[in-house]
Design an enzyme around this catalytic site. Structure first.
Site, PDB file in Angstrom:
ATOM      1  N   TYR A   1       0.823  -1.209   0.000  1.00 35.09           N
ATOM      2  CA  TYR A   1       0.000   0.000   0.000  1.00 35.09           C
ATOM      3  C   TYR A   1       0.854   1.254   0.000  1.00 35.09           C
ATOM      4  CZ  TYR A   1      -4.072  -2.866   1.285  1.00 35.09           C
ATOM      5  OH  TYR A   1      -5.094  -3.794   1.308  1.00 35.09           O
TER       6      TYR A   1
ATOM      7  N   SER B   1     -13.477  -4.164   0.172  1.00 32.82           N
ATOM      8  CA  SER B   1     -14.303  -3.535  -0.874  1.00 32.82           C
ATOM      9  C   SER B   1     -15.801  -3.655  -0.584  1.00 32.82           C
ATOM     10  CB  SER B   1     -14.002  -4.137  -2.255  1.00 32.82           C
ATOM     11  OG  SER B   1     -12.777  -3.664  -2.740  1.00 32.82           O
TER      12      SER B   1
ATOM     13  N   PHE C   1     -15.490  -0.176  -4.428  1.00 29.77           N
ATOM     14  CA  PHE C   1     -14.700   0.964  -4.906  1.00 29.77           C
ATOM     15  C   PHE C   1     -15.493   2.271  -4.880  1.00 29.77           C
ATOM     16  CE2 PHE C   1     -11.851  -1.866  -7.837  1.00 29.77           C
ATOM     17  CZ  PHE C   1     -11.234  -2.398  -6.718  1.00 29.77           C
TER      18      PHE C   1
ATOM     19  N   LEU D   1     -21.046   1.824  -4.391  1.00 33.55           N
ATOM     20  CA  LEU D   1     -22.217   1.659  -3.536  1.00 33.55           C
ATOM     21  C   LEU D   1     -22.438   2.848  -2.596  1.00 33.55           C
ATOM     22  CD1 LEU D   1     -21.950  -2.155  -2.831  1.00 33.55           C
ATOM     23  CD2 LEU D   1     -23.846  -0.995  -3.972  1.00 33.55           C
TER      24      LEU D   1
ATOM     25  N   GLY E   1     -23.182   5.584  -4.106  1.00 36.32           N
ATOM     26  CA  GLY E   1     -24.131   6.289  -4.960  1.00 36.32           C
ATOM     27  C   GLY E   1     -23.537   7.484  -5.673  1.00 36.32           C
ATOM     28  N   LYS E   2     -22.263   7.799  -5.409  1.00 37.00           N
ATOM     29  CA  LYS E   2     -21.701   9.026  -5.982  1.00 37.00           C
ATOM     30  C   LYS E   2     -21.443   8.928  -7.477  1.00 37.00           C
ATOM     31  CE  LYS E   2     -16.985   7.859  -4.464  1.00 37.00           C
ATOM     32  NZ  LYS E   2     -15.909   8.278  -3.528  1.00 37.00           N
TER      33      LYS E   2
END
Length: 350
Positions: free
Chosen positions: A53, A238, A242, A245, A247-248
Site C-alpha cells: 500500500y 471492498s 470501490f 455503492l 451512490g456518488k
C-alpha cells in the site's frame, strides 16, 4: 462496538476494521493519523494494511502506508491497545512489482521472513497480530478473474508446507500472533487448513480477506461454507465496491478527486448491470430511511461468516458514516428486498 473472534486465534476484532490503502496516495499522513485517532476513539480496534500500500501500487509510494502508521504509533506510543494486520505481497507481472519488492516477492521461507521483518520495522512494532498472504502465488482466480480453465505442467509455486512452516516460525519468534490468507479460493483455504490438521504444532489459518459487497456476493458460493464449517471467518474488503455503492457515481457522475476520476484502472464495479443493481439498491435504502452507503455496509457486517468489515475513507465525513453503520441492523424486509434484487441481477461485478 461489538468484537468478534478471529477464528480460533484467540484474537478478538471489532466488527468494523479500518482499511488504509488510500493513505499515501489519496490521503496525507496527517489525514491518516486523524482517521486512526477517530477510529480508535469510536470503538474500532482493528487496523489493516499491507507492504504494497497505497493502491494503485507504484515504486514511488511502496510501503508509504505502513510508514504512516508506524509514525503514528511512535508519536502516540500506542502498541498493544489495537489489533494490527499487514500483508506480504504475492508475485505478479501486471504491476511490475517484482522490480522493486524484494527482487522476486514469492512466499518462500526467506521472502516471508524478510518481508515480515521489514514491515515490523516500518510499523515501529515488535509483532503483528495477523500476517496475511496478500494473494496466491499460484495461478488461480482472484481480482475479478473468473475460473481456471487449465494449469500448466510446468507451474511452480512455494509448497503449502513450506509457507505454513515459515509462518509457524514467526509465531514461535513472537513476531506474529496468527496468519491469514487473502484473495483465496476454497481449494487454497482447505490446503492451508490441511497443514495444521497434518501437524497441529503448525499455526492454523485464522481468516480470509476477500472482496464481498452487494455487487459481488461470490464469496457465498463455496467460501462462506468453508468459513462457517471450518471457523475461518471473512475479513470483507471492498464492501463499498470501490465507492460505487456510495451512490456518488450514479447517472454517469464522476466526482472530482474520486477514485474513478483519478485512476482508470478501477473499473471492476462499473459494469452496466452493476449500475442497474445500484439503482435498485438505492431505492431500497431510501424506502428504509438510510443512505445507500450505510445499507451496503450494514449488509456485509451482519453476515454470519464475517468477522470484520474493512471500511476505507478519504474524508472524515465518509469515515464517520462508515463507522456509524456498525449501529445499524437491517430488518428482514430490507434483507428480503436486497435478496430479490440479487436473484435478478446476481453478482453483476464479480
Amino acid at each position: 462496538m461489538q468484537q468478534r473472534p478471529l477464528g480460533r486465534s484467540g484474537i478478538r476484532v471489532s466488527k468494523i476494521c479500518l482499511g488504509t490503502m488510500t493513505w499515501g496516495e489519496q490521503n496525507t499522513e496527517a489525514e491518516a493519523h486523524e482517521q486512526l485517532d477517530y477510529a480508535l476513539a469510536n470503538g474500532v480496534n482493528f487496523i489493516d494494511t499491507a507492504e504494497m500500500y497505497p493502491v494503485p501500487p507504484r515504486k514511488e509510494t511502496y510501503t508509504r502506508t505502513e510508514q504512516f502508521i508506524g509514525n503514528w504509533i511512535k508519536a502516540r506510543c500506542r502498541r498493544d491497545d489495537f489489533v494490527l494486520a499487514s500483508k506480504i505481497a504475492g508475485p505478479t507481472g501486471a504491476n511490475g512489482l517484482e522490480r522493486y519488492i524484494r527482487g522476486g516477492n514469492d512466499f518462500s521461507r526467506a521472502q516471508i521472513f524478510e518481508a515480515c521483518d521489514a514491515s515490523l520495522k516500518r510499523l515501529n512494532r515488535d509483532y503483528l497480530d495477523v500476517y496475511q498472504l496478500h494473494w496466491p502465488e499460484r495461478k488461480t482466480n482472484f481480482f475479478g478473474r473468473l475460473g481456471v480453465q487449465a494449469i500448466g505442467e510446468d507451474e511452480r509455486f512455494t509448497p503449502f508446507d513450506e509457507i505454513v512452516d515459515a509462518l509457524g516460525e514467526l509465531v514461535k519468534q513472537g513476531k506474529i500472533r496468527a496468519y491469514g490468507v487473502s484473495n483465496e479460493t476454497p481449494w487454497g483455504t482447505m490446503r492451508f487448513l490441511n497443514e495444521h490438521d497434518r501437524n497441529p504444532a503448525l499455526p492454523r489459518v485464522a481468516s480470509v480477506q476477500n472482496p464481498y459487497n452487494l455487487l459481488n456476493r461470490s464469496y457465498e458460493v463455496g467460501m462462506s461454507e468453508v468459513s462457517l464449517r471450518e471457523d475461518v471467518p471473512l475479513l470483507a474488503y471492498s464492501p463499498m465496491a470501490f465507492g460505487v455503492l456510495s451512490g456518488k457515481y450514479r447517472h454517469g457522475a464522476v466526482p472530482e478527486n474520486s477514485r474513478l476520476a483519478l485512476f482508470q484502472r478501477f473499473q471492476r464495479y462499473t459494469k452496466p448491470q452493476g449500475f442497474a443493481a445500484v439503482e435498485r439498491y438505492a431505492k431500497i435504502a431510501d424506502d428504509a430511511g438510510m443512505s445507500l452507503a450505510v445499507m451496503s455496509l450494514a449488509f456485509v457486517t451482519q453476515q454470519a461468516f464475517v468477522a470484520s468489515n474493512i471500511i476505507g475513507a478519504t474524508t472524515m465525513a465518509q469515515l464517520r458514516e462508515n463507522i456509524g453503520s456498525a449501529d445499524v441492523v437491517l430488518s428482514g424486509d430490507v434483507l428480503d428486498a436486497i435478496n430479490a434484487v440479487h436473484a435478478e441481477i446476481s453478482n453483476p461485478c464479480p
